[in-house]
Design a protein around this motif. Sequence first.
Motif, PDB file in Angstrom:
ATOM      1  N   ARG A  11       1.022  -1.341   0.107  1.00 35.99           N
ATOM      2  CA  ARG A  11       0.116   0.314   0.273  1.00 35.99           C
ATOM      3  C   ARG A  11       0.942   0.943   0.380  1.00 35.99           C
ATOM      4  NH1 ARG A  11      -2.880  -0.079   5.496  1.00 35.99           N
ATOM      5  NH2 ARG A  11      -1.388  -1.042   5.865  1.00 35.99           N
ATOM      6  N   PRO A  12       0.367   2.448  -0.805  1.00 32.22           N
ATOM      7  CA  PRO A  12       1.718   3.896  -0.851  1.00 32.22           C
ATOM      8  C   PRO A  12       1.352   4.169   0.306  1.00 32.22           C
ATOM      9  CG  PRO A  12       0.088   3.651  -2.719  1.00 32.22           C
ATOM     10  CD  PRO A  12      -0.579   2.301  -1.743  1.00 32.22           C
ATOM     11  N   THR A  13       2.208   4.325   1.240  1.00 37.92           N
ATOM     12  CA  THR A  13       1.431   5.032   2.275  1.00 37.92           C
ATOM     13  C   THR A  13       2.513   6.399   2.603  1.00 37.92           C
ATOM     14  OG1 THR A  13       2.196   3.518   3.540  1.00 37.92           O
ATOM     15  CG2 THR A  13       0.139   3.391   3.458  1.00 37.92           C
ATOM     16  N   GLY A  14       3.215   6.208   1.478  1.00 32.88           N
ATOM     17  CA  GLY A  14       4.079   6.939   2.150  1.00 32.88           C
ATOM     18  C   GLY A  14       5.448   6.523   2.474  1.00 32.88           C
ATOM     19  N   ARG A  15       7.153   6.850   2.476  1.00 33.48           N
ATOM     20  CA  ARG A  15       8.194   6.530   2.387  1.00 33.48           C
ATOM     21  C   ARG A  15       8.460   5.061   2.525  1.00 33.48           C
ATOM     22  NH1 ARG A  15      12.260   9.474  -0.064  1.00 33.48           N
ATOM     23  NH2 ARG A  15      13.205   8.248   0.130  1.00 33.48           N
ATOM     24  N   LEU A  16       9.015   4.575   2.454  1.00 35.08           N
ATOM     25  CA  LEU A  16       8.852   2.858   3.651  1.00 35.08           C
ATOM     26  C   LEU A  16      10.208   3.204   4.647  1.00 35.08           C
ATOM     27  CD1 LEU A  16       9.674   0.760  -0.048  1.00 35.08           C
ATOM     28  CD2 LEU A  16       7.970   1.887   1.500  1.00 35.08           C
ATOM     29  N   TYR A  38       5.819 -10.296 -10.200  1.00 30.85           N
ATOM     30  CA  TYR A  38       5.103  -9.543 -10.475  1.00 30.85           C
ATOM     31  C   TYR A  38       4.471  -8.513  -9.347  1.00 30.85           C
ATOM     32  CZ  TYR A  38       3.491 -11.922 -14.244  1.00 30.85           C
ATOM     33  OH  TYR A  38       3.515 -12.387 -15.744  1.00 30.85           O
ATOM     34  N   PHE A  39       5.246  -7.067  -9.240  1.00 28.19           N
ATOM     35  CA  PHE A  39       5.477  -6.126  -7.427  1.00 28.19           C
ATOM     36  C   PHE A  39       3.917  -4.819  -8.063  1.00 28.19           C
ATOM     37  CE2 PHE A  39       9.605  -8.739  -7.042  1.00 28.19           C
ATOM     38  CZ  PHE A  39       9.272  -9.015  -6.629  1.00 28.19           C
ATOM     39  N   PHE A  40       3.455  -4.811  -7.505  1.00 22.01           N
ATOM     40  CA  PHE A  40       2.716  -3.668  -7.519  1.00 22.01           C
ATOM     41  C   PHE A  40       2.057  -2.488  -6.762  1.00 22.01           C
ATOM     42  CE2 PHE A  40      -1.711  -4.915  -5.423  1.00 22.01           C
ATOM     43  CZ  PHE A  40      -1.391  -6.323  -4.907  1.00 22.01           C
ATOM     44  N   VAL A  41       1.805  -1.903  -6.924  1.00 23.58           N
ATOM     45  CA  VAL A  41       1.459  -1.211  -5.855  1.00 23.58           C
ATOM     46  C   VAL A  41      -0.728  -0.606  -5.544  1.00 23.58           C
ATOM     47  CG1 VAL A  41       1.571   1.564  -5.146  1.00 23.58           C
ATOM     48  CG2 VAL A  41       3.089   0.974  -6.916  1.00 23.58           C
ATOM     49  N   ALA A  42      -1.094  -0.965  -4.282  1.00 18.66           N
ATOM     50  CA  ALA A  42      -2.175  -1.354  -3.986  1.00 18.66           C
ATOM     51  C   ALA A  42      -2.388   0.006  -3.733  1.00 18.66           C
ATOM     52  CB  ALA A  42      -2.367  -2.231  -3.089  1.00 18.66           C
ATOM     53  N   ASP A  43      -3.039   0.712  -4.573  1.00 23.97           N
ATOM     54  CA  ASP A  43      -2.829   2.339  -4.454  1.00 23.97           C
ATOM     55  C   ASP A  43      -5.350   1.757  -4.405  1.00 23.97           C
ATOM     56  OD1 ASP A  43      -3.746   1.875  -7.214  1.00 23.97           O
ATOM     57  OD2 ASP A  43      -3.882   3.834  -7.670  1.00 23.97           O
ATOM     58  N   TRP A  44      -5.729   0.855  -4.544  1.00 28.53           N
ATOM     59  CA  TRP A  44      -7.021   0.999  -4.408  1.00 28.53           C
ATOM     60  C   TRP A  44      -7.130   0.728  -2.647  1.00 28.53           C
ATOM     61  CZ3 TRP A  44      -8.540  -2.306  -9.525  1.00 28.53           C
ATOM     62  CH2 TRP A  44      -8.611  -1.550 -10.098  1.00 28.53           C
ATOM     63  N   HIS A  45      -6.429  -0.402  -2.625  1.00 29.88           N
ATOM     64  CA  HIS A  45      -6.375  -1.384  -1.083  1.00 29.88           C
ATOM     65  C   HIS A  45      -6.217   0.169  -0.403  1.00 29.88           C
ATOM     66  CE1 HIS A  45      -5.444  -5.391  -2.103  1.00 29.88           C
ATOM     67  NE2 HIS A  45      -6.544  -5.308  -0.899  1.00 29.88           N
ATOM     68  N   ALA A  46      -5.046   1.037  -0.460  1.00 28.29           N
ATOM     69  CA  ALA A  46      -4.930   2.365   0.023  1.00 28.29           C
ATOM     70  C   ALA A  46      -5.824   3.081   0.434  1.00 28.29           C
ATOM     71  CB  ALA A  46      -3.330   3.180  -0.278  1.00 28.29           C
ATOM     72  N   GLU A  62       4.038   7.110  -6.176  1.00 24.82           N
ATOM     73  CA  GLU A  62       5.523   7.898  -7.207  1.00 24.82           C
ATOM     74  C   GLU A  62       6.414   8.168  -5.978  1.00 24.82           C
ATOM     75  OE1 GLU A  62       5.187  10.619  -9.632  1.00 24.82           O
ATOM     76  OE2 GLU A  62       7.289  10.861  -9.521  1.00 24.82           O
ATOM     77  N   GLU A  63       6.610   8.542  -5.193  1.00 22.52           N
ATOM     78  CA  GLU A  63       7.511   7.786  -4.082  1.00 22.52           C
ATOM     79  C   GLU A  63       7.874   6.358  -3.851  1.00 22.52           C
ATOM     80  OE1 GLU A  63       9.051  10.273  -2.796  1.00 22.52           O
ATOM     81  OE2 GLU A  63       7.816  11.979  -2.150  1.00 22.52           O
ATOM     82  N   MET A  64       6.750   5.432  -3.528  1.00 23.73           N
ATOM     83  CA  MET A  64       7.250   4.325  -3.219  1.00 23.73           C
ATOM     84  C   MET A  64       7.535   3.619  -4.343  1.00 23.73           C
ATOM     85  SD  MET A  64       4.295   1.579  -1.686  1.00 23.73           S
ATOM     86  CE  MET A  64       5.101   0.548  -3.225  1.00 23.73           C
ATOM     87  N   VAL A  65       7.183   3.925  -5.623  1.00 25.17           N
ATOM     88  CA  VAL A  65       7.878   3.373  -6.679  1.00 25.17           C
ATOM     89  C   VAL A  65       9.673   3.785  -7.119  1.00 25.17           C
ATOM     90  CG1 VAL A  65       8.245   2.979  -9.267  1.00 25.17           C
ATOM     91  CG2 VAL A  65       5.882   3.108  -8.511  1.00 25.17           C
ATOM     92  N   LEU A  66       9.733   4.982  -6.298  1.00 23.54           N
ATOM     93  CA  LEU A  66      11.151   5.151  -6.588  1.00 23.54           C
ATOM     94  C   LEU A  66      12.118   4.428  -5.508  1.00 23.54           C
ATOM     95  CD1 LEU A  66      11.173   9.234  -7.353  1.00 23.54           C
ATOM     96  CD2 LEU A  66      12.534   7.564  -8.402  1.00 23.54           C
TER      97      LEU A  66
END
Length: 329
Positions: A11-16, A38-46, A62-66
Amino acid sequence: MSNSRILSGYRPTGRLHLGHLWGNLRQMVELQEEGECYFFVADWHALTTEYQDPSRLSEYVEEMVLDWLAVGLDPERAVIYRQSDLPQVAELQLYLSMITPLGWLERVPTYKEQQEQLKNRDIATHGFLGYPVLQAADILIVRGERVPVGEDQLPHLELTREIVRRFNFLYGKTFEEPQAVLSPTPRIPGTDGRKMSKSYGNYVGLDDEPGVVKEKVLSMVTDPARRTRKDPGDPEKCSAFQLHKIYTPDRLDEIGGNCRTAGWGCVECKGILAERVIEDLLPFQERRRELEKKPGLVSEVLREGRRKVAPLADEVLSEVRRRMGIGRA
Ligand code: TRP
């Protein structure tokens, strides 16, 4: 088990922070050598918990992918995508929701726990109750077989397996039961001794500067028996020692010994730890700064990921539709 399909989402919740790094991230980096990832950003879950204020959601993606790229997830070796770029997931969730008894969802421990913990938000919603069904759809849309997750996710994985069994029973063998892959590293405590977590504010961020890392490490809770410099301690009761196990394995006897005999004070012991953590983070932070300079990098990675995952998702979804009697003229 090589060539198996590996899937995980964050879940994208900010910096790791270090909890992510040692929880699964390093493992995900290694798994890239072992199978189709397969690695994905779970923005719906957020959105299930953040729907009242989604203003920073896309920034967090964006932050998380970086962060992922800086740690070593590699778009050449893993398919990296954003959940909401794959509407097939939402459709699969709809089908799975038809066969998932309400009681199964109400029994998931995170459902009640989160209601308790996030008292300031109204998450008595259909979307939040359905969180694990969405997670099952994430996994099944790519026929994921191995799923690197933290222990807290085991009930969700179990539910996915139950849904698979029910689906296969009702419509014929379609899916394999996915397996969780747990991190080999012991649980990372936060500065207050609880699980390291953004919401507890007890974390050391991957982007924390040396001074901040030092300050946080120095504030870590230690064995309460060491009230003064002269009191001996039990390293096993100390959060800093748990981190030493990861960062200073070559000096563990010395460190443990000096705690038990009060040979060192906690400040000395934590100073050694802070240095190791800082040193370990430096190459990551340098790479992260380089990546930030490349405009459009994240969109490019996500676009490419979506392109790669979509055909597989389409194939799975047409099989599900066919089995569930949903025609497409
Ligand atoms: N629920 C997971 C977490 O909070 C994130 C997640 C969503 C996930 N979908 C997933 C993890 C599918 C593994 C597989 O960490």
